[in-house]
Design an enzyme around this catalytic site. Sequence first.
Site, PDB file in Angstrom:
ATOM      1  N   MET A 126       0.785  -1.162   0.063  1.00  0.00           N
ATOM      2  CA  MET A 126       0.016  -0.053  -0.316  1.00  0.00           C
ATOM      3  C   MET A 126       1.247   1.469  -0.085  1.00  0.00           C
ATOM      4  O   MET A 126       0.539   2.397  -0.945  1.00  0.00           O
ATOM      5  CB  MET A 126      -0.456   0.063   0.967  1.00  0.00           C
ATOM      6  CG  MET A 126      -1.883  -1.228   1.303  1.00  0.00           C
ATOM      7  SD  MET A 126      -2.363  -0.856   3.350  1.00  0.00           S
ATOM      8  CE  MET A 126      -1.837  -2.555   4.134  1.00  0.00           C
ATOM      9  N   GLY A 132       2.241   7.463   3.102  1.00  0.00           N
ATOM     10  CA  GLY A 132       1.830   6.566   4.131  1.00  0.00           C
ATOM     11  C   GLY A 132       0.678   6.847   4.661  1.00  0.00           C
ATOM     12  O   GLY A 132      -0.875   5.678   4.086  1.00  0.00           O
ATOM     13  N   GLU A 248      -6.281  -6.119  10.477  1.00  0.00           N
ATOM     14  CA  GLU A 248      -3.828  -5.869  10.691  1.00  0.00           C
ATOM     15  C   GLU A 248      -3.942  -5.893  12.166  1.00  0.00           C
ATOM     16  O   GLU A 248      -2.895  -5.397  12.797  1.00  0.00           O
ATOM     17  CB  GLU A 248      -3.671  -5.226   9.938  1.00  0.00           C
ATOM     18  CG  GLU A 248      -2.031  -4.685   9.789  1.00  0.00           C
ATOM     19  CD  GLU A 248      -2.022  -3.598   8.463  1.00  0.00           C
ATOM     20  OE1 GLU A 248      -2.677  -3.637   7.560  1.00  0.00           O
ATOM     21  OE2 GLU A 248      -1.227  -3.287   8.732  1.00  0.00           O
ATOM     22  N   ARG A 249      -5.312  -4.185  12.946  1.00  0.00           N
ATOM     23  CA  ARG A 249      -4.509  -3.748  13.264  1.00  0.00           C
ATOM     24  C   ARG A 249      -4.697  -4.294  14.999  1.00  0.00           C
ATOM     25  O   ARG A 249      -4.173  -4.174  16.088  1.00  0.00           O
ATOM     26  CB  ARG A 249      -5.369  -2.449  14.193  1.00  0.00           C
ATOM     27  CG  ARG A 249      -4.917  -1.341  13.203  1.00  0.00           C
ATOM     28  CD  ARG A 249      -5.949   0.250  13.033  1.00  0.00           C
ATOM     29  NE  ARG A 249      -5.381   0.675  11.237  1.00  0.00           N
ATOM     30  CZ  ARG A 249      -5.883   1.570  10.509  1.00  0.00           C
ATOM     31  NH1 ARG A 249      -7.004   1.525  10.507  1.00  0.00           N
ATOM     32  NH2 ARG A 249      -5.554   1.895   9.663  1.00  0.00           N
ATOM     33  N   GLY A 346      23.030  -2.061  31.951  1.00  0.00           N
ATOM     34  CA  GLY A 346      24.053  -2.112  30.501  1.00  0.00           C
ATOM     35  C   GLY A 346      23.102  -3.587  29.425  1.00  0.00           C
ATOM     36  O   GLY A 346      23.330  -3.139  28.512  1.00  0.00           O
ATOM     37  N   GLY A 369       0.433  -0.134  10.393  1.00  0.00           N
ATOM     38  CA  GLY A 369      -0.878  -0.503  10.020  1.00  0.00           C
ATOM     39  C   GLY A 369      -1.151   0.649  10.826  1.00  0.00           C
ATOM     40  O   GLY A 369      -2.996   0.970  10.600  1.00  0.00           O
TER      41      GLY A 369
HETATM   42  C1  LIG Z   1       8.597  -1.974   9.687  1.00  0.00           C
HETATM   43  C2  LIG Z   1       7.516  -1.566   9.100  1.00  0.00           C
HETATM   44  C3  LIG Z   1       6.988  -2.547   7.816  1.00  0.00           C
HETATM   45  C4  LIG Z   1       5.905  -1.995   7.162  1.00  0.00           C
HETATM   46  N1  LIG Z   1       5.304  -3.314   6.622  1.00  0.00           N
HETATM   47  C5  LIG Z   1       4.302  -2.928   5.738  1.00  0.00           C
HETATM   48  C6  LIG Z   1       3.870  -3.497   4.014  1.00  0.00           C
HETATM   49  O1  LIG Z   1       4.079  -4.591   4.326  1.00  0.00           O
HETATM   50  N2  LIG Z   1       2.799  -2.643   3.692  1.00  0.00           N
HETATM   51  C7  LIG Z   1       2.802  -1.401   3.195  1.00  0.00           C
HETATM   52  O2  LIG Z   1       1.759  -1.359   2.734  1.00  0.00           O
HETATM   53  N3  LIG Z   1       3.249  -0.573   4.493  1.00  0.00           N
HETATM   54  C8  LIG Z   1       3.617  -1.123   5.055  1.00  0.00           C
HETATM   55  N4  LIG Z   1       4.505   0.229   6.331  1.00  0.00           N
HETATM   56  C9  LIG Z   1       4.299   1.039   6.139  1.00  0.00           C
HETATM   57  C10 LIG Z   1       3.383   2.133   7.562  1.00  0.00           C
HETATM   58  O3  LIG Z   1       2.164   1.400   7.115  1.00  0.00           O
HETATM   59  C11 LIG Z   1       4.047   2.928   6.798  1.00  0.00           C
HETATM   60  O4  LIG Z   1       5.067   3.617   7.383  1.00  0.00           O
HETATM   61  C12 LIG Z   1       2.222   4.156   8.143  1.00  0.00           C
HETATM   62  O5  LIG Z   1       1.808   4.389   7.139  1.00  0.00           O
HETATM   63  C13 LIG Z   1       2.929   5.265   8.153  1.00  0.00           C
HETATM   64  O6  LIG Z   1       2.988   6.441   7.216  1.00  0.00           O
HETATM   65  P1  LIG Z   1       4.553   7.097   6.723  1.00  0.00           P
HETATM   66  O7  LIG Z   1       5.583   6.361   6.462  1.00  0.00           O
HETATM   67  O8  LIG Z   1       4.782   7.565   4.691  1.00  0.00           O
HETATM   68  O9  LIG Z   1       3.908   8.390   7.254  1.00  0.00           O
HETATM   69  P2  LIG Z   1       3.386   9.451   7.213  1.00  0.00           P
HETATM   70  O10 LIG Z   1       2.356   9.244   6.823  1.00  0.00           O
HETATM   71  O11 LIG Z   1       4.591  10.332   6.470  1.00  0.00           O
HETATM   72  O12 LIG Z   1       3.378  10.210   9.061  1.00  0.00           O
HETATM   73  C14 LIG Z   1       4.501  10.824   9.431  1.00  0.00           C
HETATM   74  C15 LIG Z   1       3.747  11.510  10.721  1.00  0.00           C
HETATM   75  O13 LIG Z   1       2.721  12.775   9.811  1.00  0.00           O
HETATM   76  C16 LIG Z   1       1.945  12.084  11.490  1.00  0.00           C
HETATM   77  N5  LIG Z   1       0.221  12.420  10.571  1.00  0.00           N
HETATM   78  C17 LIG Z   1       0.088  11.868   9.427  1.00  0.00           C
HETATM   79  N6  LIG Z   1      -1.284  11.902   9.174  1.00  0.00           N
HETATM   80  C18 LIG Z   1      -1.159  12.273  10.282  1.00  0.00           C
HETATM   81  C19 LIG Z   1      -2.528  13.252  10.752  1.00  0.00           C
HETATM   82  N7  LIG Z   1      -3.592  13.240   9.879  1.00  0.00           N
HETATM   83  N8  LIG Z   1      -2.818  14.111  12.028  1.00  0.00           N
HETATM   84  C20 LIG Z   1      -1.567  14.218  12.686  1.00  0.00           C
HETATM   85  N9  LIG Z   1      -0.881  13.877  12.519  1.00  0.00           N
HETATM   86  C21 LIG Z   1      -0.551  13.387  11.165  1.00  0.00           C
HETATM   87  C22 LIG Z   1       2.145  10.599  11.740  1.00  0.00           C
HETATM   88  O14 LIG Z   1       1.119   9.629  12.870  1.00  0.00           O
HETATM   89  C23 LIG Z   1       3.398  10.438  11.289  1.00  0.00           C
HETATM   90  O15 LIG Z   1       3.752  11.454  12.727  1.00  0.00           O
HETATM   91  C24 LIG Z   1       5.597  -0.664   7.050  1.00  0.00           C
HETATM   92  C25 LIG Z   1       6.605   0.117   8.287  1.00  0.00           C
HETATM   93  C26 LIG Z   1       7.428  -0.585   8.645  1.00  0.00           C
HETATM   94  C27 LIG Z   1       8.242   1.135   9.373  1.00  0.00           C
END
Ligand SMILES: Cc1cc2nc3c(=O)[nH]c(=O)nc-3n(C[C@H](O)[C@H](O)[C@H](O)COP(=O)(O)OP(=O)(O)OC[C@H]3O[C@@H](n4cnc5c(N)ncnc54)[C@H](O)[C@@H]3O)c2cc1C
Length: 385
Positions: A126, A132, A248-249, A346, A369
């Site tokens: 996704m 994200g 998922e959640r 430590g 998630g």
């Molecule tokens: C180890 C790992 C495994 C993953 N596995 C998958 C996978 O298998 N498939 C997949 O599709 N994705 C996967 N992800 C992606 C994951 O779901 C996203 O990283 C997550 O949804 C956040 O998106 P972003 O990283 O783009 O953060 P962003 O959306 O850029 O967010 C940055 C900051 O802004 C904040 N923010 C965003 N919107 C709002 C709002 N409306 N109000 C206030 N604050 C907000 C967020 O909370 C965060 O603090 C994975 C991520 C990791 C780290």
Amino acid sequence: MRRTVFNEDHEAFRETIRDFIAAEVVPEYEEWREAGQVPRDFYKKLGELGIFGIEVPEEYGGAGETSFKFNAVITEELARAGVSFGGSSVHTALCLPYILKYGNEEQKRRWLPSFVSGDLMTAIAMTEPGTGSDLAGMKTTAKLSEDGTHYVLNGAKTFITGGVLADRVLVCARTAPATPEDRRGGISILVVDTTSEGYAVGRKLEKLGLKTSDTAELSFTDVKVPVEDLLGEEGKAFGYLAHNLPQERLGIAVSAYAQSAAAVEFAKAYVQDREVFGKSVASFQNTKFTLADCKAEVDAMQAVVDRALEAHDAGELTAADAASAKLFTTEHAAVVIDKCLQLHGGYGYMMEYPIARLYADTRVTRIYGGTSEVMRSIVAKSMGL
Ligand SMILES: Cc1cc2nc3c(=O)[nH]c(=O)nc-3n(C[C@H](O)[C@H](O)[C@H](O)COP(=O)(O)OP(=O)(O)OC[C@H]3O[C@@H](n4cnc5c(N)ncnc54)[C@H](O)[C@@H]3O)c2cc1C
């Protein structure tokens, strides 16, 4: 408190999983951590054990269970041993529900038997480099060819768990542009064969924790995806995501609870063994109070998770319930695991100790998630705010 969420079948299954982890995972785990992934053959072992088929109907080679509780048992046992099955939880807990609910008969017959055996591993894509939390903003496109036989996929995804080893990836892509009235429409799911021309796995990403799970960048350049590999209806995928994200959640909430419970056990064992100033760390009142606080938090998390598991099995877990459970457990897990690490001194900072790995592994539960901020938005909306 006596737990009522699991029955005899779940407990018998727990024994099997516990023995399997002790025999097949613990001895190999350090090597897998160094390699940054589990060996591909290990997934075949999980297939032989029946792990991938638990919720797959019998006609496709599975056990036909409808309860998510078996999944919870696996998560708890992995946390208890301080190990993981690599990126395979995505295969069963995330990808399978999409195939079961939205796949047609032909697709199920084609994919599920090898899904169950571990010959066909799946991942779900996704997230993109530019988006994200705001999934409607995705830019990957899938254009239907003029003769209507295939889609042409272009774009990039990132952070994809299982992305290195996957054989099929459920790629979310725009089959129609967003409109100002409906930003969420026009997204579809294509189950893409990873051997297709133009499909590329980019970097395997270096992470803070979850060292045995292969998290990758993916890119698609004019990848031809047969129309037979469209999952469900074209343009309806946002609704599918909204339907499946609660499970998922819930899975992440179970994991945060289980990791916290495991952290308390690791800390308890450590403080009884470790001596400072001529007495055990466990003998200090601070240690007892800290662990008592942690135990109380773990009990509360367990109550939340158990209620959510029951609600999910009954088909009653709402998006807000799942968001609330994830928010509560993951935020509290951070506090509990940090306190348990502190009691190790430590040694708690050394990766050879399971508490250090738990500390690193659990951090992402507040991010993936859907982040805690997104969970708060969902809960607040359900409150009419
Ligand atoms: C180890 C790992 C495994 C993953 N596995 C998958 C996978 O298998 N498939 C997949 O599709 N994705 C996967 N992800 C992606 C994951 O779901 C996203 O990283 C997550 O949804 C956040 O998106 P972003 O990283 O783009 O953060 P962003 O959306 O850029 O967010 C940055 C900051 O802004 C904040 N923010 C965003 N919107 C709002 C709002 N409306 N109000 C206030 N604050 C907000 C967020 O909370 C965060 O603090 C994975 C991520 C990791 C780290």
